[in-house]
Design a protein around this motif. Structure first.
Motif, short mmCIF file in Angstrom:
data_model
loop_
_atom_site.label_atom_id
_atom_site.label_comp_id
_atom_site.label_asym_id
_atom_site.label_seq_id
_atom_site.Cartn_x
_atom_site.Cartn_y
_atom_site.Cartn_z
N UNK A 127 28.15 53.73 37.45
CA UNK A 127 28.83 54.91 36.89
C UNK A 127 29.63 54.53 35.65
N UNK A 128 29.41 55.24 34.57
CA UNK A 128 30.25 55.11 33.39
C UNK A 128 30.21 56.42 32.62
N UNK A 129 31.21 56.64 31.84
CA UNK A 129 31.55 57.84 31.07
C UNK A 129 32.17 58.90 31.99
N UNK A 130 33.08 59.64 31.43
CA UNK A 130 33.90 60.56 32.23
C UNK A 130 33.09 61.68 32.86
N UNK A 131 32.03 62.13 32.19
CA UNK A 131 31.21 63.20 32.76
C UNK A 131 30.54 62.75 34.05
N UNK A 132 29.96 61.55 34.05
CA UNK A 132 29.31 61.03 35.25
C UNK A 132 30.33 60.80 36.37
N UNK A 133 31.51 60.29 36.00
CA UNK A 133 32.55 60.05 37.00
C UNK A 133 32.99 61.37 37.63
N UNK A 134 33.12 62.40 36.83
CA UNK A 134 33.51 63.71 37.35
C UNK A 134 32.43 64.28 38.25
N UNK A 135 31.17 64.12 37.87
CA UNK A 135 30.07 64.62 38.69
C UNK A 135 30.01 63.89 40.03
N UNK A 136 30.34 62.60 40.02
CA UNK A 136 30.28 61.82 41.26
C UNK A 136 31.32 62.27 42.28
N UNK A 137 32.34 62.99 41.85
CA UNK A 137 33.34 63.48 42.79
C UNK A 137 32.74 64.50 43.75
N UNK A 138 31.79 65.28 43.28
CA UNK A 138 31.12 66.27 44.15
C UNK A 138 29.76 65.76 44.63
N UNK A 139 29.27 64.70 43.99
CA UNK A 139 27.99 64.11 44.38
C UNK A 139 28.18 62.60 44.47
N UNK A 140 28.79 62.11 45.55
CA UNK A 140 29.12 60.68 45.66
C UNK A 140 27.90 59.76 45.59
N UNK A 141 26.72 60.30 45.86
CA UNK A 141 25.51 59.47 45.84
C UNK A 141 24.91 59.34 44.44
N UNK A 142 25.58 59.88 43.42
CA UNK A 142 25.07 59.80 42.07
C UNK A 142 24.84 58.34 41.66
N UNK A 143 23.65 58.07 41.16
CA UNK A 143 23.24 56.74 40.71
C UNK A 143 23.31 55.69 41.81
N UNK A 144 23.16 56.11 43.06
CA UNK A 144 23.10 55.18 44.18
C UNK A 144 21.64 54.88 44.53
#
Length: 431
Positions: free
Chosen positions: A232-249
């Protein structure tokens, strides 16, 4: 928070000597009193007998440099990799241990970013850092008595490549996160698109839940429904991961983020991450315990080390977990095995890191060569845990007996009995 171990009393060592009848008896010199300190207190590792920065060293990098100086070893240079591949071979470090970190929390922050991460390679005793475009490689090698020693090696071709000691690393590697000794660091920081840290954790170990690990790192591998902060990097991806914790997993490839052709391989293996997280804090605890013994100091570091070596506070896993290289296989194959083929390096990767929960760090030089009195106390308390009746585990150790069954403890006793050199006389196994 690490839980203390209840230990009753200290080992008392008595010495006697034979004297001739006609010689006058001399009163023994009283032992220096042990000074009680807090585990978070700094310790004077520059003083005798530790004398960090002075004297001879016996770490892996120092031994390699001595071979270079004596011209009994030569390093081959390659235009793309410099001395990297030959150094890894000389230090017996697997290329599959490669881990990629893109947070600007180390040397060379100007050129480190998500498109040009730094890579770390390691074995049980030494760590190598390399960045495409950097002028120097970095080394951190654990000396048994002096702690972690830092070196640099120029990347450019030379007729006489040599390791140069570096003290500037202590600006970060001598603070609270490394236990106030010259130690090692694993951090987890979410970053912006340039790799600049935003928020995270300054000290990672196997006690930290997976969902808090690997911020600022690339991770390749699968881990079922578990989540982490890697990739995870950049603020947009970090914000999206708050509702989608599996992002880029559960990524097996990271080519979409970085040109992996710049590196020895395209991986940042999940299992290697797990080992690094365990090993770094373990090395720091061993070093701190060793230095306190040498300097006549005493905190609760030995109790903390015992708990850590036994994985008593390990964050649970909900596997299966799997990497993307042969790192897992090569790591297991390097383990010492008993007559039944069991090793402390055998993975579990389902509910815990290892099948037999006593750390392989007991085989490293930093543990084997630590002051004998400290090593003996630590082994005595490990033995006390492994042989304690189940009813004593919960009140004395704050451990659920069902979570560390007697069968596993007996297996560990036997493995250690058959594979660890210089065992104290109290370490016995009932047939």
């Amino acid at each position: 928070m690490t839980k203390p171990v209840m230990i009753t009393g200290l080992l008392l060592l008595f010495f006697s000597s034979l004297v001739k009848a006609e010689e006058p008896l001399v009163a023994p010199k009283p032992a220096e009193p042990v000074k009680e300190i807090d585990f978070r207190d700094p310790i004077p590792f520059g003083l005798s007998p530790v004398e960090y920065g002075l004297g001879e060293h016996s770490d892996s990098a120092s031994r390699l440099d001595q071979e270079l100086a004596a011209r009994t070893r030569k390093l081959n240079y390659e235009p793309q990799w410099g001395y990297l591949r030959d150094v890894l071979k000389a230090l017996q470090i697997s290329e599959s241990s490669q881990l990629m970190v893109f947070s600007k929390t180390a040397l060379n922050p100007r050129i480190i970013n998500p498109e040009n991460p730094r890579v770390v390679y390691f074995n049980d005793d030494v760590y190598v850092g390399w960045v495409p475009g950097a002028e120097k490689m970095e080394f951190a090698a654990v000396d048994p008595l002096k702690g972690t020693i830092f070196y640099e090696l120029a990347v450019k071709a030379s007729n006489e490549p040599r390791f140069i000691r570096s003290e500037r690393c202590l600006a970060c590697h001598g603070g609270a996160s490394s236990l106030r000794i010259p130690g090692l660091l694993v951090r987890s920081f979410l970053t912006d698109q340039h790799g600049r840290p935003i928020s995270g954790y300054s000290q990672i170990s196997h006690d930290k839940p997976l969902e808090k690990r690997w911020g600022g790192w690339y991770v390749t591998g699968t881990h079922a429904d578990m989540t982490h902060l890697g990739n995870l990097f950049n603020r947009d991806a970090i914000e999206e991961a708050k509702t989608n914790p599996a992002l880029r997993s559960n990524l097996k490839h990271i080519d979409q983020f970085v040109d992996t052709s710049k590196y020895l391989n395209p991986h940042s293996d999940l299992v290697a991450h797990l080992i690094l997280d365990h090993q770094v804090h373990g090395h720091n605890l061993i070093t701190r315990a060793s230095m306190e013994q040498q300097l006549g100091l005493r905190s609760d570091v030995e109790q903390q080390l015992v708990r850590y070596l036994l994985f008593l506070d390990e964050a649970p896993l909900t596997g299966p977990l799997q990497g993307t290289t042969d790192y897992q296989t090569s790591f297991e194959q390097s383990g010492k095995r008993d007559a039944r083929g069991r090793s402390l390096k055998d993975f579990d990767l389902q509910t815990k890191l290892f099948r037999h929960r006593l750390s392989y760090l007991i085989y490293t030089d930093s543990f084997k060569k630590m002051p004998s009195a400290a090593r003996r106390r630590i082994l005595k308390n490990i033995y006390a845990f492994l042989t304690a009746p189940a009813a004593e585990l919960e009140p004395s150790w704050d451990v659920d007996p069902d979570a560390f069954p007697v069968q596993e403890r007996q297996a560990i006793l036997q493995i250690v009995t058959e594979t660890l050199d210089n065992l104290p006389e109290f370490w016995t196994v009932q047939k």
